[in-house]
Structures are given as structure tokens and as C-alpha cells.
Design a protein around this motif. Structure first.
Motif, short mmCIF file in Angstrom:
data_model
loop_
_atom_site.label_atom_id
_atom_site.label_comp_id
_atom_site.label_asym_id
_atom_site.label_seq_id
_atom_site.Cartn_x
_atom_site.Cartn_y
_atom_site.Cartn_z
N LEU A 45 5.06 1.46 -15.32
CA LEU A 45 5.94 0.40 -14.83
C LEU A 45 5.34 -0.98 -15.07
O LEU A 45 4.13 -1.20 -14.95
N ARG A 46 6.23 -1.94 -15.40
CA ARG A 46 5.81 -3.31 -15.65
C ARG A 46 6.79 -4.26 -14.94
O ARG A 46 7.77 -3.83 -14.31
N SER A 47 6.55 -5.54 -15.08
CA SER A 47 7.42 -6.53 -14.43
C SER A 47 8.85 -6.45 -14.96
O SER A 47 9.81 -6.80 -14.26
N SER A 48 9.02 -5.94 -16.18
CA SER A 48 10.38 -5.78 -16.73
C SER A 48 11.17 -4.70 -15.99
O SER A 48 12.40 -4.62 -16.15
N ASP A 49 10.50 -3.88 -15.19
CA ASP A 49 11.17 -2.82 -14.43
C ASP A 49 11.55 -3.25 -13.02
O ASP A 49 12.10 -2.44 -12.26
N ILE A 50 11.27 -4.50 -12.66
CA ILE A 50 11.57 -4.98 -11.30
C ILE A 50 13.07 -4.82 -11.02
O ILE A 50 13.92 -5.18 -11.85
N GLY A 51 13.36 -4.24 -9.86
CA GLY A 51 14.75 -3.98 -9.47
C GLY A 51 15.21 -2.56 -9.76
O GLY A 51 16.25 -2.13 -9.25
N SER A 52 14.44 -1.82 -10.56
CA SER A 52 14.82 -0.45 -10.90
C SER A 52 14.43 0.52 -9.79
O SER A 52 13.40 0.35 -9.12
N THR A 53 15.24 1.55 -9.61
CA THR A 53 14.89 2.64 -8.71
C THR A 53 14.18 3.71 -9.52
O THR A 53 14.68 4.17 -10.54
N VAL A 54 12.99 4.10 -9.05
CA VAL A 54 12.16 5.02 -9.82
C VAL A 54 11.64 6.13 -8.91
O VAL A 54 11.62 5.99 -7.67
N THR A 55 11.22 7.22 -9.53
CA THR A 55 10.57 8.31 -8.82
C THR A 55 9.23 8.58 -9.49
O THR A 55 9.15 8.73 -10.72
N LEU A 56 8.17 8.63 -8.69
CA LEU A 56 6.82 8.87 -9.18
C LEU A 56 6.23 10.09 -8.50
O LEU A 56 6.58 10.43 -7.37
N THR A 57 5.31 10.75 -9.20
CA THR A 57 4.52 11.84 -8.60
C THR A 57 3.06 11.58 -8.91
O THR A 57 2.71 10.99 -9.93
N GLY A 58 2.21 12.04 -8.02
CA GLY A 58 0.78 11.87 -8.24
C GLY A 58 -0.01 12.17 -6.98
O GLY A 58 0.54 12.66 -5.99
N TRP A 59 -1.31 11.87 -7.05
CA TRP A 59 -2.20 12.09 -5.91
C TRP A 59 -2.49 10.78 -5.19
O TRP A 59 -2.57 9.71 -5.81
N VAL A 60 -2.67 10.86 -3.87
CA VAL A 60 -3.11 9.70 -3.11
C VAL A 60 -4.56 9.41 -3.49
O VAL A 60 -5.44 10.24 -3.29
N TRP A 61 -4.77 8.24 -4.05
CA TRP A 61 -6.13 7.86 -4.45
C TRP A 61 -6.78 7.05 -3.31
O TRP A 61 -7.79 7.44 -2.76
N HIS A 62 -6.17 5.92 -2.99
CA HIS A 62 -6.65 5.10 -1.88
C HIS A 62 -5.47 4.79 -0.96
O HIS A 62 -4.36 4.55 -1.44
N ARG A 63 -5.73 4.78 0.33
CA ARG A 63 -4.68 4.48 1.32
C ARG A 63 -5.20 3.38 2.23
O ARG A 63 -6.31 3.45 2.75
N ARG A 64 -4.36 2.34 2.41
CA ARG A 64 -4.75 1.21 3.25
C ARG A 64 -3.64 0.96 4.28
O ARG A 64 -2.50 0.69 3.91
N ASP A 65 -3.99 1.07 5.54
CA ASP A 65 -3.04 0.85 6.64
C ASP A 65 -3.29 -0.53 7.23
O ASP A 65 -4.32 -0.77 7.86
N HIS A 66 -2.34 -1.44 6.98
CA HIS A 66 -2.46 -2.81 7.48
C HIS A 66 -1.62 -3.03 8.72
O HIS A 66 -1.07 -4.11 8.95
N GLY A 67 -1.51 -2.01 9.52
CA GLY A 67 -0.73 -2.13 10.75
C GLY A 67 0.75 -2.00 10.47
O GLY A 67 1.31 -0.91 10.47
#
Length: 591
Positions: free
Chosen positions: A16-38
């Protein structure tokens, strides 16, 4: 056009790039890093292609989706759907291909959970290799390992394509074959149906590819799995892969030219330029100049013969060498090491002993113009001036000497050359390709007290040398060529004997009786009597080349499931014991 097999996702995590902004997408993968900012949760989602930041907002993602995001942990596989949006101002990451965007998730599916991994799935962690190999299926998830395996796949495909385009035929040869002496111990496989008899796993397809040439294939190749039961090191495994090649009705230059074309094409496909024709170094030129038959020529520190300089020296070790036929005084200049402390220089004697030296003579030329050495007091001003000129000495240099036979002196200083290059951290930029040619046909094996083939017993001797096979075997040359890459033997080959009488002469010189030769190689000897054509071939060490392309220090870094230095698979715990029933079926028992 590639086939789209992405049934569970619309894009990869690198796509994905900035040209895809506004598109609805589906991704699959592994959680690499998770950050909870409240109020917000950010996850780096990783697949084999790369990483995309996905975000969860309780107001926009929905309560259920947000709650699920709160529960996920590292290495959980996810499927998410959402809208691509620009990252907030000032939050773009220019180090990532997807760094300008993120995906605001509206739907999330947890495909599985994961225990806490035994190490972080990172490229630069401090995890021991043993732990990495025990959990190799996790180690492969690291971006660097995935990249290495992708590089290996791309290079292997490029080699296949280049060979196919040049009318080579891929032929598979058996993995269960006859045990034949090829320089290393065989892995033996007992036969259940013929008790007391064994197959051997192939050390190489050498004999079979020669038979294919007799059979009229003319241009053969195979990406072949090979096996050798020998001690391991960083660039050696008990099972390895070579790109095996053979051609018939050819001269040596035909084979080398075809190989250069194939290798140049294949390297280009992975972004490496290999200019052709490659330069060729004769074996003795390589040994006398670099102390190695697989020289790394990206740095200097070349060997010099200084025997004549010290022919009348008061230093008896050097003078006696100059007066003795076959003994040489050779030297290398490690520029910059002359400034080392004396204690550090003294330790080099132990290093040299590891390469076969009885000690190490040296002269340190200090920055202030003085000389530091236990032997310098024996030399005249004229001898020192000649040495300075021959070795291009300037203040700060360290000249080291070896006094031995030609080959042994070369090997000692060749080892010291590589040691000093590493110690001085000499730059070695880019890749270095060359041929080393014209090896001796045989060498003397001191342990066996017999002649041994320098390459293998089926190598064509130089025609003009054949008359000396029995009278002076060590003077006989061979029609051989090794492909050297970055100071490693990356491949090797030669022209083959296609005459049964000459083949028998070679085998007898190597200690075989006619009876033993026919017992071991009878099928080959018979085949050579049925119009065997001139032939020559080559084997490329695929693991080793991929290691060098990846910039790795070990072939284990480009193999999916390698063994340790003891030959063990820590993940599966192989080798392992087997049931008594299995041994009984094979008519075997353990001691």
C-alpha cells in the motif's frame, strides 16, 4: 502476468502507498509490534513482503473490533479489513515503503493465537544460534531470513532459466546409488531386501552425469542434493545443494564460456554485475601471489619471494634456505600493523603455527622510522634497503616471513594474509569473480602415503604431460577450472577422461588395482568403451554462492533447516535412535 492467489487478502503488507488512500483493503499477517496509547491502538502487521501499520479507534473501528485489538499479542496471525488513510502529520516513517499510510481497521479476525516466542522476531537480536535453530520455524519469520530464502529462490530460478535458454536438459539422478570413493565418507543406507548390502547417498552426481554424456544428452544440468559425511564448518553442511552441469563434444574454453554466460545472466537477475570474460589465474600464480587457490583479490598484501635478497645473510635461517633447493623465503607486508604493540605482534606466531608454521619471523617498521624485530640485527643496510624496495615498505608496516617449501610457504602466508586482513578490517567492497585454472592432477597424501586426485579421479590430464604419469606424477597438470567468488571456491570443474585405457592408468597411479577399479567403477569403465565423447562439466555450490550474495557469514543463513556444527538438527532432534523393530528389519544392531 503473475497469478493472483490472494483469496484471504487484497494486498500484501508491503504494497500500500499514498495512492491507495481511501481504498478499503484486507490484509493478513502476524502481529509484530503492538502499541496501546490508551484511546488508540497501533499494530505493525507483518507478512513475508513487509509491514503495514494498522490502527484501531474505538469510535471509528467499533467497540467489538477495538476490544479484540486490546487482546491480541505478538505473533498472533490476523485478518483485518479497513480503509487506507494518511498517517497524521509528522508521523510518517520514511524508512518504510508503507510509511506514509496506515489502515484504520473496521473488522478483525484472529486466525490463531501464539505462545510468547522464545526470542523476539527481529533481525538484530542477541539470540544464540542454538535457540534460533531449535525454533527455526520462528527464526524464518525474521525479515532477513525471509529475504535470504527469497534471494536463494530467485537465484536458483535464474540459473535454471539461463541453462534452459541455452538448450540444457534437466535430468534427475538417483539419491540411492553405489558407494564410490570420492574424497569424503559416504552416508550409507542399508537395504532391507538385500541384507548386508548398502546404498550410498550421492556425494555428487559425478559418475552419473558422465554416463548421461555417453548416453547422448550433450547438455545436462541438475539442481542436485548432495551428501558428505565430513566435519562441518561455516560453509559446509552434511547435505548441500549444487548446480551440476555437464557438456559433451566440447573443449575447455567452450565449457568455461558457456558457464560465464549462464552465471552472468543469473547474477544479473539478482542485481549483481559479473563482467565477462572473467580473468584467469593459473594455480601456481594464485598460490605464489595470494597463498590460496581461492584468492580474494579485493585487497593487496601479496606474497613476495625474497629468497635472493638474503642469499648471503648472517641470519642463518634465511641464508640456509637460499642455499637449499626447493626451500624459499617468502614475505607479506601488513600495512598498518607495524604500529601494533610488541605483545600483540608476538601473538601472531601462534596464529602462524595454526597454518603449519614452526614460528614467525617479522620486522615492524615503526612510525618514528625505527625498526623493532628480534632478527633485524642480522641484516645489512643493503639487505634492508632491498627488502624495503621489494615489499614497498613505509613507516607503520609489518613484514612477516615464512621459510618453507614453495607450497607450504604459500599456504602459511596465505593464511596470515587473510588473518591480517580481518584484523586490520581491510575493506572488501563488491564481489570478486575469477577462474583459477591448470591445477596439478594429483598431490601426495602424507597420511595415506599415496597419490590423491587434486580434484577427482576422472579429470583429464594435460595431454603433453601424460607420458610422465608413472615417472613423475606431481609434475602432471590437469584441465581444470575453479570458479572463485570473494575468496571462496564457489564452484569447480574440469574436462573428463573419455578413454577407458587412460582412466585405468590414472586409477592405478592412485593406488587402485584393476580388480578394485572394476569393482568400484566397472559401470563407468564399461561405458567409456562405447564411444564416450569428449566431455567437461562443472558444479556450482549453491549454498555458498547464496551466502555470499546475502552478505552472510554462514551457509546456515541461507538454508531453511540446516544442521549445527555437530551435524544435529536441534528442531527435530535428528539424528535420533530408532526402534529395535526397525533395526531388525534391516538386519542391523547397534553396539
Amino acid at each position: 502476468m503473475p497469478i493472483d492467489t490472494r483469496s484471504m487478502h487484497t494486498h500484501t503488507c508491503e504494497e500500500l502507498r499514498s495512492s491507495d488512500i481511501g481504498s478499503t483493503v484486507t490484509l493478513t499477517g502476524w502481529v509484530w509490534h503492538r502499541r496501546d496509547h490508551g484511546g488508540l491502538i497501533f499494530i505493525d502487521l507483518r507478512d513475508r513482503e513487509g509491514m503495514t501499520q494498522i490502527s484501531f479507534d474505538p469510535e471509528l473501528s467499533g467497540a467489538e473490533t477495538f476490544h479484540t485489538a486490546e487482546t491480541v499479542r505478538s505473533e498472533w496471525p490476523l485478518k483485518v479489513t479497513g480503509v487506507v488513510r494518511a498517517r497524521p502529520e509528522g508521523m510518517a516513517n520514511d524508512r518504510l515503503a508503507t510509511g506514509e499510510i496506515e489502515v484504520l481497521v473496521s473488522e478483525i479476525v484472529v486466525l490463531n493465537t501464539s505462545k510468547t516466542p522464545p526470542f523476539q522476531i527481529e533481525d538484530h537480536g542477541e539470540t544464540s544460534e542454538d535457540v534460533r535453530l531449535r525454533y527455526r520455524y520462528l527464526d524464518i519469520r525474521r525479515p532477513k531470513m525471509l529475504s535470504n530464502l527469497k534471494l536463494r529462490s530467485d537465484f536458483t530460478f535464474a540459473i535454471r532459466q539461463a541453462l534452459h535458454d541455452r538448450a540444457f536438459t534437466e535430468v534427475e539422478t538417483p539419491a540411492l546409488f553405489k558407494s564410490t570413493p570420492e574424497g569424503a565418507r559416504d552416508f550409507l543406507v542399508p537395504s532391507r531386501t538385500q541384507p548386508g548390502h548398502f546404498y550410498a547417498l550421492p556425494q555428487s552426481p559425478q559418475l552419473l552425469k558422465q554416463l548421461l554424456m555417453v548416453g547422448g544428452i550433450e547438455r545436462y544440468y541438475q539442481v542436485a542434493k548432495c551428501f558428505r559425511d565430513e566435519d562441518l564448518r561455516a560453509d559446509r553442511q552434511p547435505e548441500f545443494t549444487q548446480v551440476d552441469i555437464e557438456m559433451s563434444f566440447v573443449e575447455q574454453d567452450d565449457v568455461m564460456g558457456a558457464l560465464e554466460d549462464v552465471l552472468s545472466d543469473a547474477f544479473a537477475k539478482v542485481g549483481v554485475e559479473m563482467a565477462t570474460p572473467l580473468r584467469r589465474l593459473a594455480y601456481w600464480d594464485a598460490m605464489d601471489t595470494y597463498g590460496s587457490d581461492k584468492p580474494d583479490t579485493r585487497f593487496g598484501m601479496e606474497l613476495h619471494d625474497v629468497t635472493s635478497i638474503f642469499s648471503t645473510s648472517e641470519f642463518k635461517l634465511f641464508a640456509n634456505a637460499a642455499a637449499t633447493d626447493g626451500v624459499y623465503v617468502k614475505a607479506i607486508n601488513a600495512k598498518g600493523a607495524g604500529a601494533w604493540p610488541r605483545a600483540q605482534i608476538d601473538k601472531l606466531a601462534g596464529v602462524a603455527e595454526g597454518f603449519g608454521a614452526k614460528g614467525l619471523a617479522w620486522i615492524a617498521f615503526r612510525e618514528d622510522g625505527s625498526m623493532n624485530s628480534p632478527i633485524v640485527k642480522f641484516f645489512t643496510d643493503e639487505e634492508m634497503e632491498a627488502l624495503r624496495a621489494e615489499m614497498d615498505v613505509v613507516p607503520g608496516d609489518l613484514v612477516m616471513f615464512a621459510v618453507e617449501s614453495r607450497l607450504k610457504a604459500d599456504e602459511i602466508l596465505g593464511g596470515m594474509r587473510l588473518h591480517m586482513a580481518n584484523a586490520l578490517e581491510l575493506p572488501r567492497e563488491g564481489h570478486d569473480f575469477l577462474w583459477v585454472v591448470d591445477f596439478p592432477l594429483v598431490h601426495w597424501d602424507e597420511d595415506r602415503k599415496a597419490y590423491a586426485a587434486e580434484h577427482q579421479p576422472f579429470t583429464q590430464p594435460v595431454e603433453d604431460d601424460i607420458e610422465r604419469l608413472e615417472s613423475d606424477p606431481l609434475s602432471v597438470g590437469s584441465r581444470t577450472y575453479d570458479f572463485v567468488m570473494d575468496g571462496f571456491e564457489a564452484g569447480g570443474g574440469g574436462m573428463r577422461i573419455h578413454n577407458a585405457e587412460l582412466q585405468m592408468r590414472i586409477l592405478k597411479m592412485l593406488g587402485f588395482t584393476e580388480e578394485l577399479a572394476h569393482e568400484q567403477f566397472g559401470f563407468l569403465m564399461d561405458a567409456l568403451e562405447y564411444g564416450a565423447p569428449p566431455m567437461g562439466g562443472f558444479a556450482l555450490g549453491l549454498d555458498r554462492v547464496c551466502m555470499l550474495l546475502a552478505g552472510a557469514d554462514s551457509i546456515r543463513e541461507v538454508m531453511a533447516f540446516p544442521k549445527t556444527s555437530s551435524g544435529s538438527d536441534l528442531m527435530s532432534e535428528a539424528p535420533s535412535s530408532v526402534e529395535a523393530r526397525q533395526l531388525k528389519e534391516l538386519s542391523l544392531r547397534t553396539l
